[in-house]
Design an enzyme around this catalytic site. Structure first.
Site, PDB file in Angstrom:
ATOM      1  N   ASN A   9     -39.351 121.597 -34.985  1.00 32.06           N
ATOM      2  CA  ASN A   9     -38.575 121.066 -36.100  1.00 32.06           C
ATOM      3  C   ASN A   9     -37.705 119.935 -35.560  1.00 32.06           C
ATOM      4  OD1 ASN A   9     -36.999 120.557 -38.345  1.00 32.06           O
ATOM      5  ND2 ASN A   9     -35.804 122.438 -38.176  1.00 32.06           N
ATOM      6  N   LYS A  11     -35.859 117.997 -37.111  1.00 34.34           N
ATOM      7  CA  LYS A  11     -34.644 117.803 -37.903  1.00 34.34           C
ATOM      8  C   LYS A  11     -34.457 116.299 -38.191  1.00 34.34           C
ATOM      9  CE  LYS A  11     -32.752 122.085 -36.125  1.00 34.34           C
ATOM     10  NZ  LYS A  11     -31.546 122.845 -35.723  1.00 34.34           N
ATOM     11  N   HIS A  94     -34.494 126.505 -44.485  1.00 38.19           N
ATOM     12  CA  HIS A  94     -33.808 126.485 -43.188  1.00 38.19           C
ATOM     13  C   HIS A  94     -32.309 126.676 -43.407  1.00 38.19           C
ATOM     14  CE1 HIS A  94     -32.269 124.977 -39.351  1.00 38.19           C
ATOM     15  NE2 HIS A  94     -33.476 125.194 -38.855  1.00 38.19           N
ATOM     16  N   GLU A  96     -29.823 125.235 -42.295  1.00 37.13           N
ATOM     17  CA  GLU A  96     -29.081 123.990 -42.517  1.00 37.13           C
ATOM     18  C   GLU A  96     -29.253 123.504 -43.955  1.00 37.13           C
ATOM     19  OE1 GLU A  96     -29.679 122.817 -37.843  1.00 37.13           O
ATOM     20  OE2 GLU A  96     -30.872 121.791 -39.374  1.00 37.13           O
ATOM     21  N   GLU A 164     -34.383 133.238 -38.120  1.00 31.36           N
ATOM     22  CA  GLU A 164     -33.435 132.389 -37.404  1.00 31.36           C
ATOM     23  C   GLU A 164     -32.026 132.948 -37.564  1.00 31.36           C
ATOM     24  OE1 GLU A 164     -33.314 128.431 -39.019  1.00 31.36           O
ATOM     25  OE2 GLU A 164     -32.856 129.162 -41.012  1.00 31.36           O
ATOM     26  N   GLY A 170     -28.572 125.928 -32.478  1.00 34.56           N
ATOM     27  CA  GLY A 170     -27.814 124.787 -32.011  1.00 34.56           C
ATOM     28  C   GLY A 170     -26.531 125.150 -31.295  1.00 34.56           C
ATOM     29  N   SER A 210     -32.891 129.008 -30.957  1.00 35.44           N
ATOM     30  CA  SER A 210     -32.724 128.384 -29.637  1.00 35.44           C
ATOM     31  C   SER A 210     -33.741 128.875 -28.613  1.00 35.44           C
ATOM     32  CB  SER A 210     -31.300 128.598 -29.107  1.00 35.44           C
ATOM     33  OG  SER A 210     -30.354 127.975 -29.949  1.00 35.44           O
TER      34      SER A 210
END
Length: 258
Positions: A9, A11, A94, A96, A164, A170, A210
């Site tokens: 991904n 991003k 996701h 985010e 996730e 992150g 991660s």
């Protein structure tokens, strides 16, 4: 046996030119991979990266898809628009997107159903925050995200689920292999209850917190983990290819089915 899937991904990283350079570096490094390899790229990169991936074993993925076929949805992209460029996979829900752009279980569900109807394979993201884990609400959160975010799916094995843990994205923090395996095992159990045991046994569930070249082998050795949704490590060809080749012996076998 579930074929592992390693998806990068990117991003909001890489211009089209940078993306082409990255996949050109990546292609020879993963050409003999025994798992599925996917790169999920920014929408504006899709045409150039699609051309660069032709003839390779790397599948193209997008990072979002709208639930409508067309209409007054400024800034959104439909499934047909993605398919025209050879997109096969699409990330949906996701953390985010949920945090910054107001995605809910309802919109995740609508986008997932639209992607399936168009023949795309959704990578549906679910997971809990640190506060939710520390207050013992992990299973409650996952239950809701599965029952509400995936309702109406005829065959759950047609999607990929990415677990996730939000607290590990992150941040440099990673769930232990045992923690990740236990939680993914719970997700599979819940899918068996909501859908069907056979479908739940077939669905591939990635770990998306991660995963990197240093911890991928240990994570991928776990019986319930079928791949990774890779963030930062997917932006460097050497790091991403190391994850793709987590097992020099080839396909990871599902120990429960042997």
């Amino acid at each position: 046996m579930r074929k592992p899937i390693i998806a990068g991904n990117w991003k909001m990283n890489n211009t089209a030119k940078q993306g082409v350079q990255l996949v050109n570096e990546l292609k020879p490094l993963v050409k003999d991979a025994n798992c599925e390899v996917v790169v999920c790229v920014p929408a504006i990169d899709i045409p150039a990266v699609a051309e660069a991936l032709k003839g390779s074993n790397i599948a193209l993925g997008a990072q979002n898809v709208h639930f409508a076929e067309k209409g007054a949805y400024t800034g959104e992209i439909s499934a047909d628009m993605l398919k025209e460029y050879g997109v096969k996979y699409v990330i949906i829900g996701h953390s985010e997107r949920r945090q910054y752009f107001g995605e809910t279980d309802e919109t995740v569900n609508k986008r997932t159903l639209a992607a399936l109807a168009a023949g795309l394979t959704p990578i549906v993201c679910i997971g809990e925050t640190l506060e939710e884990r520390e207050t013992g609400k992990t299973e409650e959160v996952l239950d809701r995200q599965i029952t509400e975010g995936m309702k109406g799916i005829d065959d759950i094995s047609k999607i990929v689920i990415a677990y996730e843990p939000v607290w590990a994205i992150g941040t440099g923090r990673t769930a232990t292999a045992e923690q990740a395996n236990e939680t993914i095992g719970y997700i599979r159990k819940k899918c068996a209850e909501v859908f069907c045991p056979k479908c739940a046994e077939k669905v591939r569930i990635q770990y998306g917190g991660s995963m990197n070249a240093g911890n991928c082998k240990q994570l991928m050795a776990m019986s319930e983990i079928d791949g990774g949704l890779i963030g930062g490590a997917s932006l460097k060809s050497a790091d991403f290819s190391a994850i793709v080749h987590y097992d020099e012996q080839g396909l990871k076998l599902n120990k429960d089915l042997l």
